[in-house]
Scaffold this motif. Structure first.
Motif, PDB file in Angstrom:
ATOM      1  N   PHE A 244       8.218 -46.030   2.217  1.00 38.62           N
ATOM      2  CA  PHE A 244       8.198 -47.242   3.049  1.00 38.62           C
ATOM      3  C   PHE A 244       7.161 -47.141   4.164  1.00 38.62           C
ATOM      4  CE2 PHE A 244      12.225 -48.264   1.027  1.00 38.62           C
ATOM      5  CZ  PHE A 244      12.192 -49.666   0.994  1.00 38.62           C
ATOM      6  N   LEU A 245       6.971 -45.933   4.728  1.00 39.30           N
ATOM      7  CA  LEU A 245       5.950 -45.770   5.767  1.00 39.30           C
ATOM      8  C   LEU A 245       4.565 -46.109   5.238  1.00 39.30           C
ATOM      9  CD1 LEU A 245       6.844 -42.518   7.768  1.00 39.30           C
ATOM     10  CD2 LEU A 245       6.486 -44.800   8.690  1.00 39.30           C
ATOM     11  N   ILE A 246       4.251 -45.595   4.066  1.00 39.86           N
ATOM     12  CA  ILE A 246       2.933 -45.850   3.483  1.00 39.86           C
ATOM     13  C   ILE A 246       2.792 -47.316   3.092  1.00 39.86           C
ATOM     14  CG2 ILE A 246       1.437 -45.310   1.524  1.00 39.86           C
ATOM     15  CD1 ILE A 246       2.665 -42.488   1.563  1.00 39.86           C
ATOM     16  N   ALA A 247       3.864 -47.869   2.568  1.00 39.01           N
ATOM     17  CA  ALA A 247       3.792 -49.244   2.055  1.00 39.01           C
ATOM     18  C   ALA A 247       3.749 -50.284   3.170  1.00 39.01           C
ATOM     19  CB  ALA A 247       4.980 -49.514   1.134  1.00 39.01           C
ATOM     20  N   PHE A 248       4.549 -50.119   4.224  1.00 41.94           N
ATOM     21  CA  PHE A 248       4.715 -51.183   5.210  1.00 41.94           C
ATOM     22  C   PHE A 248       4.141 -50.872   6.593  1.00 41.94           C
ATOM     23  CE2 PHE A 248       7.910 -52.110   2.022  1.00 41.94           C
ATOM     24  CZ  PHE A 248       7.805 -53.491   1.885  1.00 41.94           C
ATOM     25  N   THR A 249       3.871 -49.604   6.890  1.00 44.41           N
ATOM     26  CA  THR A 249       3.337 -49.270   8.215  1.00 44.41           C
ATOM     27  C   THR A 249       1.872 -48.862   8.150  1.00 44.41           C
ATOM     28  OG1 THR A 249       5.550 -48.490   8.821  1.00 44.41           O
ATOM     29  CG2 THR A 249       3.748 -47.902  10.289  1.00 44.41           C
TER      30      THR A 249
END
Length: 857
Positions: A720-725
């Motif tokens: 999720f960090l890579i995808a959304f942040t």
């Protein structure tokens, strides 16, 4: 003259644990030093020559295996309970000697010591009852607990290379076959001091202190303050004595060896002598240091990977096209970041863009994938290491006997009828389930309130940031306003975290006590669950907010969402990645520095205050106490268990794995901290702390399950960090889109401009019946049309992001599952070795019985 009287006249040797010196004193009626009052003794047993550093009874022959401490301030009932308990210990076979030292000029300081000695026959009987495995006479091989490859020799200690422990075949102990076991003819060497203290402790836990069969155990007596302390003795001073004046100091005891080769700062690059740690402190503590040591070693490659990401970002931060677009654009006007802020130009965010590039670059995704596999491989390797160590230390598959009720449980349940234990059938205290359920429900309700309080603090920090940005902007600080706000809010959040940790630790213990858990394992499980869940929310809530929520619900120009009358926080034009990294850095560094400082300074301050108080009350003589039991009691802090040590490391492990995509330096910071942590803990155990009872364990217990949870969470969180942040996926999608749809344009040309939407400036917002001034517009981060609707690009990117999350975690979990299937937790060679040892051990016992039958014939 009896041997006892002769010993009293000739004197005895004891050890000063505080001053690190050996003193021989003569005890007589006219002596000017503390006098030893002998109340009760048993017969003298000839145990041969005792090892150095062993404190003994007054006869200088029977070694002291355990010490109980009590004060004179007690009522008649307490004294009767204590006397009954001493009688039970004597009936069980222990030798008891009571000591009451006097301080010159002041008389009795009120502290009394009960010295316990376990005869050889008592130890043999208890060993057989507990089904311990003991070494047989046949030696298998010599091997070190650390790596044996020649390239590792530089990192081994002399304990590993020159004094490696021989490995023997073992078998469950049988007293009637004593002659087949190692050192059966040497009572002073058959058991280690740690084994002796463990066997005595087991007796202390099962001895009665009243006529009721359920009134048993030293823990209940400590809880009721019948005794103030109970502990095994250290083996003399931690510092060796010079062989001759000015000569080299040579360690004589295992404690001195551990101090010289392990518990010192200069040994920070050396492997830990795990066999020797286990021999002195027991398997439970040895497993903690084994896990901490292996975790620290595994951090080395992770730190190298993180440094590569950082160095790559540093090398490309000045020629990256996205950064250059941001830094060179002085025409794009950004919308105000707060309700009273002025508009600014895109190039004013240049510093943030460059700093973000350090952590958010082309290597971020490979690094996150690599660290996910790193965590998985680490866990699998630790399982195999656990199996090897458990086999080596003869604790594989140990089964503790039916657990006794906790002392607090027994005391609280004394007003209710007893019920039989479902396993042993023995009547014991029982606290009704109908009374426990409301307590359990109330306890978790209070914990839920604490969770809500933590979230309120997070919201409070958010409001603080919002207000301070407005105030600093009015003060004309410009771009420094957001930097100051971010840094100060991170420090305030760290302070709140540290304070709440201390408050909740006390609350969790009170609530877990109040819930009335019957056994120690139930109690530890519930306390661990409460503490970890709270610390998870405490340490990670602010980080999760910045990573996944900040700026996503703030709205857009002319349609901002307000919080307490203020606009919600927004991410800078370059995103929130830099701020997330800053928050992680401050929390991780601050927590580690504070924890190590408190761990090192607090016990020394307590010891200084206590010694100053005693010196002031009893004079200079307390500085020259020579009895080992007195020094251990007055000059060493009480052992408090490994709970806080594990919790600290598991929280750190979360920072290293769960949020590593945003902070590639986390493994390096953890590595540097753990190098200090290992030696700091070692010094505490060897020098500053009373010797703990050597408890058996076959691993790290419930913390293994928590580690597995953290590893799985890390995979999802990094996805999720890579995808959304991170901005990596939008950049990759942008390059793919324009390479296929725009001739003559490739790469990241105009990428920044494409990520900025356009809207009205706040003062030019249109009213209901009128249109705003189209010449007064500004840009803001987002994929929206001029009217505020999401663009087609936004939905395409959302699908890509969700697809990446699903693909990322499925690939990692599938490969991790295959690794778990392919790599067994117990290596095949170890499995075969275990089977062979079982066979040979049985053969040794069979041959011994056959020889005995032949002798009879």
């Amino acid at each position: 003259m009896t041997d006892l009287a002769e010993a009293l006249l000739q004197g005895r040797t004891s050890f000063n644990d505080q001053c690190h010196e050996s003193v021989e004193m003569s005890v007589s009626a006219d002596s000017d030093v503390p006098t030893r009052k002998l109340r009760k003794t048993s017969f003298v047993q000839n145990l041969g020559e005792l090892p150095p550093g062993v404190a003994t009874f007054a006869d200088n022959r029977r070694r002291i295996d355990f010490v109980l401490v009590f004060t004179d301030e007690a009522d008649e009932g307490t004294i009767e309970t204590r006397e009954y308990y001493h009688t039970s210990l004597r009936k069980a076979g222990l030798h008891v000697e009571e000591v009451n030292p006097e301080v010159e000029g002041e008389g009795d300081d009120g502290t009394n010591f009960v010295l316990l000695h376990a005869p050889f026959d008592f130890l043999l009987k208890r060993t057989e009852q507990m089904a311990w495995k003991m070494p047989l006479n046949d030696i298998e091989e010599y091997e070190s607990a650390s790596a044996t490859n020649s390239c590792y020799r530089h990192f081994e200690t002399p304990l590993d290379t020159h004094r490696a422990r021989p490995v023997y075949y073992t078998a469950p102990f049988r007293k009637d076959r004593l002659d087949v076991y190692l050192n059966h003819d040497k009572p002073d060497k058959f058991f280690t001091s740690a084994q002796r203290s463990r066997l005595v402790y087991d007796m202390l836990q099962s001895a009665q202190f009243s006529d009721k069969k359920s009134d048993i155990g030293i823990d209940r007596l400590l809880e009721s303050e019948v005794y103030t302390a109970a502990y095994p003795l250290h083996e003399g001073s931690p510092e060796p004595e010079p062989v001759e004046p000015g000569g080299d100091e040579q360690p004589e005891t295992l404690r001195q060896e551990l101090k010289q080769y392990w518990a010192r700062w200069g040994a920070f690059y050396k492997f830990q002598p795990l066999d020797h740690i286990r021999e002195y402190f027991g398997e439970q503590i040895a497993f903690y240091f084994a896990w901490l040591g292996m975790y620290t070693v595994w951090l080395i490659p992770a730190s190298i990977f993180g440094l590569i990401v950082l160095i790559y970002g540093l090398a490309t931060m000045f020629n990256d096209p996205v950064v250059n677009q941001t830094c060179g654009d002085n025409n794009t006007q950004l919308c105000p970041s707060c309700s009273t802020c002025d508009t600014t130009f895109l190039n004013k965010t240049c510093l943030y863009a460059r700093l973000t590039r350090l952590f958010d670059n082309e290597l971020t995704i490979p690094f996150a994938i690599l660290m996910s596999f790193w965590a998985t491989f680490f866990l699998e390797y630790w399982k195999r290491t656990t199996a090897k160590l458990a086999h080596r230390w003869d604790v594989m598959g140990i089964e503790e006997e039916a657990e006794r009720p906790r002392p607090q449980y027994c005391i609280a349940a004394s007003d209710y009828p007893q019920q039989p234990n479902p396993i042993t059938g023995t009547a014991e205290p029982h606290f009704p389930t109908s009374n426990r359920t409301p307590r359990y429900f109330t306890g978790w309700s209070i914990i839920s309130i604490m969770f809500m309080l933590l979230l309120i603090f997070v919201v409070g920090v958010v409001v603080y940031r919002t207000i301070v940005v407005v105030l600093l902007t009015k003060a004309k600080l410009g771009g420094a306003a957001s930097v100051v706000t971010s840094a100060t809010s991170s420090i305030i959040n760290l302070i709140i975290i540290l304070i709440m940790s201390k408050v909740y630790a006390k609350l969790a213990n009170v609530l877990t006590d109040w819930e009335m858990h019957r056994t120690e394992s139930d109690y530890e499980f519930n306390l661990t669950l409460k503490m970890y869940l709270f610390e998870f929310v405490n340490y990670y809530s602010a980080v999760i907010y910045i990573a996944f929520f900040k700026g996503r619900f703030s709205g857009y120009p002319c349609h901002y969402n307000l919080l307490f009358g203020y606009r919600q926080e927004e991410c800078a034009a370059g995103g929130c990645f830099y701020e997330l990294a800053q928050q992680l850095l401050i929390i991780l560094l601050g927590k580690q520095i504070f924890s190590n400082f408190m761990e090192f300074v607090t016990p020394r301050i307590k010891l200084f205050i206590e010694n100053w108080r005693r010196k002031r009350k009893y004079g200079e003589l307390v500085e020259h106490e020579t009895d080992q039991w007195s020094n251990d009691y007055h000059n060493c802090e009480e052992y408090g268990g490994l709970f806080s040590e594990y919790l600290e490391m598991i929280i750190q492990f979360g920072f290293v794995t769960v949020f590593v995509a945003a902070m590639p330096l986390a493994p390096l910071l953890a590595l540097l901290n753990n190098i200090i942590e290992i030696r700091l803990d070692a010094i505490q155990f060897v020098v500053d702390m009373r010797r703990p009872v050597a408890m058996k364990a076959d691993g790290i217990g419930i913390w293994q399950n928590i580690l597995e949870f953290v590893v799985k969470l890390a995979v999802v969180a990094n996805a999720f960090l890579i995808a959304f942040t991170s901005d990596m996926l939008p950049q990759i999608f942008y390059m793919y889109h324009y390479n296929h749809h725009h001739d003559g344009q490739s790469g990241l040309d105009d990428y920044v401009d494409y990520t900025l939407a356009e809207g009205y400036q706040p003062h030019a917002c249109p009213s209901i019946n009128s249109t705003g001034n189209l010449s007064e517009t500004c840009r803001y981060r987002g994929y929206r049309t001029f009217s505020g609707d999401h663009t087609e690009w936004y939905y395409q990117l959302l699908v890509i992001r969700l697809a990446f999350v699903v693909l990322f975690e499925h690939i990692v979990f599938v490969i991790a599952g295959l690794i778990d299937l392919i790599i067994p937790d117990i290596p095949r060679q170890l499995y075969l070795k275990i089977k062979r040892e079982e066979y040979l051990s049985k053969q040794a016992l069979v041959e011994a019985e056959a020889e005995e039958d032949e002798m009879r014939d």
